[in-house]
Design a protein around this motif. Structure first.
Motif, mmCIF file in Angstrom:
data_model
loop_
_atom_site.group_PDB
_atom_site.id
_atom_site.type_symbol
_atom_site.label_atom_id
_atom_site.label_comp_id
_atom_site.label_asym_id
_atom_site.label_seq_id
_atom_site.Cartn_x
_atom_site.Cartn_y
_atom_site.Cartn_z
ATOM 1 N N GLN A 115 -10.752 5.720 -6.821
ATOM 2 C CA GLN A 115 -10.785 4.258 -6.984
ATOM 3 C C GLN A 115 -11.512 3.598 -5.810
ATOM 4 O OE1 GLN A 115 -6.907 2.514 -7.198
ATOM 5 N NE2 GLN A 115 -7.675 0.446 -7.564
ATOM 6 N N SER A 116 -11.244 4.055 -4.606
ATOM 7 C CA SER A 116 -11.918 3.491 -3.433
ATOM 8 C C SER A 116 -13.401 3.813 -3.439
ATOM 9 C CB SER A 116 -11.276 4.017 -2.148
ATOM 10 O OG SER A 116 -9.941 3.596 -2.056
ATOM 11 N N GLN A 117 -13.742 5.012 -3.883
ATOM 12 C CA GLN A 117 -15.151 5.401 -3.940
ATOM 13 C C GLN A 117 -15.917 4.531 -4.933
ATOM 14 O OE1 GLN A 117 -16.542 7.689 -1.755
ATOM 15 N NE2 GLN A 117 -18.407 6.774 -2.559
ATOM 16 N N LYS A 118 -15.269 4.122 -6.023
ATOM 17 C CA LYS A 118 -15.913 3.215 -6.982
ATOM 18 C C LYS A 118 -16.219 1.871 -6.315
ATOM 19 C CE LYS A 118 -13.908 5.098 -11.205
ATOM 20 N NZ LYS A 118 -12.950 4.874 -12.305
ATOM 21 N N ILE A 119 -15.304 1.383 -5.510
ATOM 22 C CA ILE A 119 -15.514 0.112 -4.799
ATOM 23 C C ILE A 119 -16.669 0.256 -3.816
ATOM 24 C CG2 ILE A 119 -14.464 -1.487 -3.142
ATOM 25 C CD1 ILE A 119 -11.762 -0.816 -4.573
ATOM 26 N N ILE A 120 -16.703 1.363 -3.099
ATOM 27 C CA ILE A 120 -17.777 1.607 -2.129
ATOM 28 C C ILE A 120 -19.126 1.650 -2.842
ATOM 29 C CG2 ILE A 120 -18.720 3.316 -0.516
ATOM 30 C CD1 ILE A 120 -15.732 4.078 0.097
ATOM 31 N N ASN A 121 -19.184 2.392 -3.944
ATOM 32 C CA ASN A 121 -20.440 2.494 -4.706
ATOM 33 C C ASN A 121 -20.853 1.142 -5.275
ATOM 34 O OD1 ASN A 121 -20.589 5.231 -4.170
ATOM 35 N ND2 ASN A 121 -19.620 5.814 -6.096
ATOM 36 N N HIS A 122 -19.895 0.351 -5.726
ATOM 37 C CA HIS A 122 -20.175 -0.979 -6.261
ATOM 38 C C HIS A 122 -20.744 -1.894 -5.167
ATOM 39 C CE1 HIS A 122 -19.729 -4.429 -8.894
ATOM 40 N NE2 HIS A 122 -19.078 -5.057 -7.921
ATOM 41 N N MET A 123 -20.177 -1.816 -3.957
ATOM 42 C CA MET A 123 -20.609 -2.688 -2.855
ATOM 43 C C MET A 123 -21.998 -2.310 -2.335
ATOM 44 S SD MET A 123 -18.224 -4.928 -2.252
ATOM 45 C CE MET A 123 -17.957 -5.406 -0.578
ATOM 46 N N LYS A 124 -22.421 -1.090 -2.539
ATOM 47 C CA LYS A 124 -23.755 -0.671 -2.094
ATOM 48 C C LYS A 124 -24.868 -1.433 -2.809
ATOM 49 C CE LYS A 124 -22.699 4.087 -0.761
ATOM 50 N NZ LYS A 124 -22.912 5.513 -1.087
ATOM 51 N N HIS A 125 -24.572 -1.956 -3.990
ATOM 52 C CA HIS A 125 -25.591 -2.640 -4.786
ATOM 53 C C HIS A 125 -25.825 -4.081 -4.344
ATOM 54 C CE1 HIS A 125 -25.890 0.747 -7.477
ATOM 55 N NE2 HIS A 125 -24.577 0.740 -7.652
ATOM 56 N N ARG A 127 -26.511 -7.202 -1.552
ATOM 57 C CA ARG A 127 -27.179 -7.462 -0.272
ATOM 58 C C ARG A 127 -27.071 -8.952 0.019
ATOM 59 N NH1 ARG A 127 -29.663 -3.193 1.800
ATOM 60 N NH2 ARG A 127 -30.434 -1.593 0.429
ATOM 61 N N GLY A 128 -27.125 -9.280 1.297
ATOM 62 C CA GLY A 128 -27.153 -10.684 1.701
ATOM 63 C C GLY A 128 -25.869 -11.419 1.392
ATOM 64 N N LEU A 129 -26.007 -12.638 0.873
ATOM 65 C CA LEU A 129 -24.852 -13.495 0.615
ATOM 66 C C LEU A 129 -23.922 -12.914 -0.451
ATOM 67 C CD1 LEU A 129 -26.521 -17.030 0.755
ATOM 68 C CD2 LEU A 129 -25.119 -15.904 2.491
ATOM 69 N N ALA A 130 -24.485 -12.250 -1.447
ATOM 70 C CA ALA A 130 -23.648 -11.633 -2.480
ATOM 71 C C ALA A 130 -22.765 -10.541 -1.869
ATOM 72 C CB ALA A 130 -24.519 -11.055 -3.591
ATOM 73 N N PHE A 131 -23.337 -9.758 -0.965
ATOM 74 C CA PHE A 131 -22.544 -8.735 -0.285
ATOM 75 C C PHE A 131 -21.454 -9.388 0.559
ATOM 76 C CE2 PHE A 131 -21.454 -6.280 3.447
ATOM 77 C CZ PHE A 131 -21.067 -5.068 2.878
ATOM 78 N N ASP A 132 -21.810 -10.431 1.306
ATOM 79 C CA ASP A 132 -20.837 -11.100 2.167
ATOM 80 C C ASP A 132 -19.653 -11.637 1.364
ATOM 81 O OD1 ASP A 132 -22.446 -10.529 4.328
ATOM 82 O OD2 ASP A 132 -23.351 -12.536 4.406
ATOM 83 N N ARG A 133 -19.921 -12.261 0.230
ATOM 84 C CA ARG A 133 -18.838 -12.794 -0.608
ATOM 85 C C ARG A 133 -17.934 -11.666 -1.104
ATOM 86 N NH1 ARG A 133 -22.852 -16.200 -2.474
ATOM 87 N NH2 ARG A 133 -23.280 -14.846 -4.237
ATOM 88 N N SER A 134 -18.553 -10.631 -1.644
ATOM 89 C CA SER A 134 -17.773 -9.511 -2.195
ATOM 90 C C SER A 134 -17.000 -8.776 -1.105
ATOM 91 C CB SER A 134 -18.690 -8.527 -2.916
ATOM 92 O OG SER A 134 -19.272 -9.120 -4.027
ATOM 93 N N TYR A 135 -17.666 -8.546 0.014
ATOM 94 C CA TYR A 135 -17.027 -7.823 1.112
ATOM 95 C C TYR A 135 -15.858 -8.624 1.681
ATOM 96 C CZ TYR A 135 -16.419 -5.444 5.601
ATOM 97 O OH TYR A 135 -15.896 -4.782 6.673
ATOM 98 N N THR A 136 -16.065 -9.917 1.905
ATOM 99 C CA THR A 136 -15.009 -10.767 2.450
ATOM 100 C C THR A 136 -13.818 -10.820 1.494
ATOM 101 O OG1 THR A 136 -16.649 -12.092 3.622
ATOM 102 C CG2 THR A 136 -14.478 -13.065 3.326
ATOM 103 N N ARG A 137 -14.093 -11.013 0.219
ATOM 104 C CA ARG A 137 -13.022 -11.078 -0.782
ATOM 105 C C ARG A 137 -12.236 -9.758 -0.811
ATOM 106 N NH1 ARG A 137 -15.802 -11.575 -5.520
ATOM 107 N NH2 ARG A 137 -16.528 -13.584 -4.796
ATOM 108 N N TYR A 138 -12.967 -8.636 -0.862
ATOM 109 C CA TYR A 138 -12.286 -7.335 -0.905
ATOM 110 C C TYR A 138 -11.519 -7.077 0.388
ATOM 111 C CZ TYR A 138 -11.219 -2.442 -0.865
ATOM 112 O OH TYR A 138 -10.540 -1.263 -0.772
ATOM 113 N N PHE A 139 -12.138 -7.372 1.514
ATOM 114 C CA PHE A 139 -11.489 -7.090 2.799
ATOM 115 C C PHE A 139 -10.193 -7.867 2.939
ATOM 116 C CE2 PHE A 139 -10.666 -7.418 7.304
ATOM 117 C CZ PHE A 139 -10.904 -6.126 7.745
ATOM 118 N N MET A 140 -10.226 -9.151 2.611
ATOM 119 C CA MET A 140 -9.033 -9.989 2.735
ATOM 120 C C MET A 140 -7.919 -9.508 1.804
ATOM 121 S SD MET A 140 -9.475 -11.996 5.119
ATOM 122 C CE MET A 140 -10.591 -12.986 6.048
#
Length: 181
Positions: A115-125, A127-140
């Protein structure tokens, strides 16, 4: 002949004196050395402790992988800079976790869960602001969930090493959350 016996006495007298001194040090009346204190017994892991180790290990592996991605994919400099700290501190955290698990004959996985590997693979796609939004949401959300697991471990565990690790991890996650907001 009188001279040679005098010479022998002068030669052998320091040797005899040394033997007498050494003999005085090794007397049979010395008491035996006291016994060593017993070693502290470690508290064995419960099934809840082992489950906690696996959850914390998976969180560490996932956060390390995502922080490595954040170095190159983030548009925000603060996230890119914080990711280096996250990688360093959570790698140290994971090493401590591995030592604790090994001491209690528990083997931890070296790869994130499926399950975690799916999240990692999803986040690799992203970049930029889209990554920041997704990363911040997931991290929190993931760190908030992990904090409740850490709280439960702190209150229920009897293993002082796990309690200390839980407190340290909780402090790190709180600091990361404050910087990512």
């Amino acid at each position: 002949m009188l001279v040679s016996s005098r010479r022998k006495a002068l030669i052998y007298s320091p040797l005899l004196l040394t033997l007498f001194v050494l003999n005085a040090c090794i007397s049979p009346g010395q008491p035996p050395a006291p016994p060593l204190p017993p070693l502290e017994k470690t508290i064995p892991f419960t099934s809840a402790d082992a489950d906690f180790l696996h959850k914390l290990n998976d969180m560490d592996l996932t956060q390390i992988a995502l922080a490595n991605i954040a170095r190159t994919h983030s548009a925000r400099n603060d996230i890119a800079l914080l990711s280096a700290t996250i990688v360093k501190e959570l790698t140290e955290n994971k090493d401590t976790l591995t030592q604790l698990a090994t001491a209690h004959t528990l083997t931890l996985p070296t790869q994130p869960s499926t399950q975690s590997q799916k999240i990692i693979n999803h986040m690799k796609h992203f970049r930029g602001l889209a990554f920041d939004r997704s990363y911040t949401r997931y991290f929190m959300s993931s760190t908030t969930k992990m904090k409740s697991v850490l709280d439960a471990q702190i209150t229920t565990s009897k293993n002082t090493d796990l309690i200390k690790l839980s407190n340290d991890t909780q402090a790190k996650l709180t600091a990361y959350q404050a910087q990512i907001k």
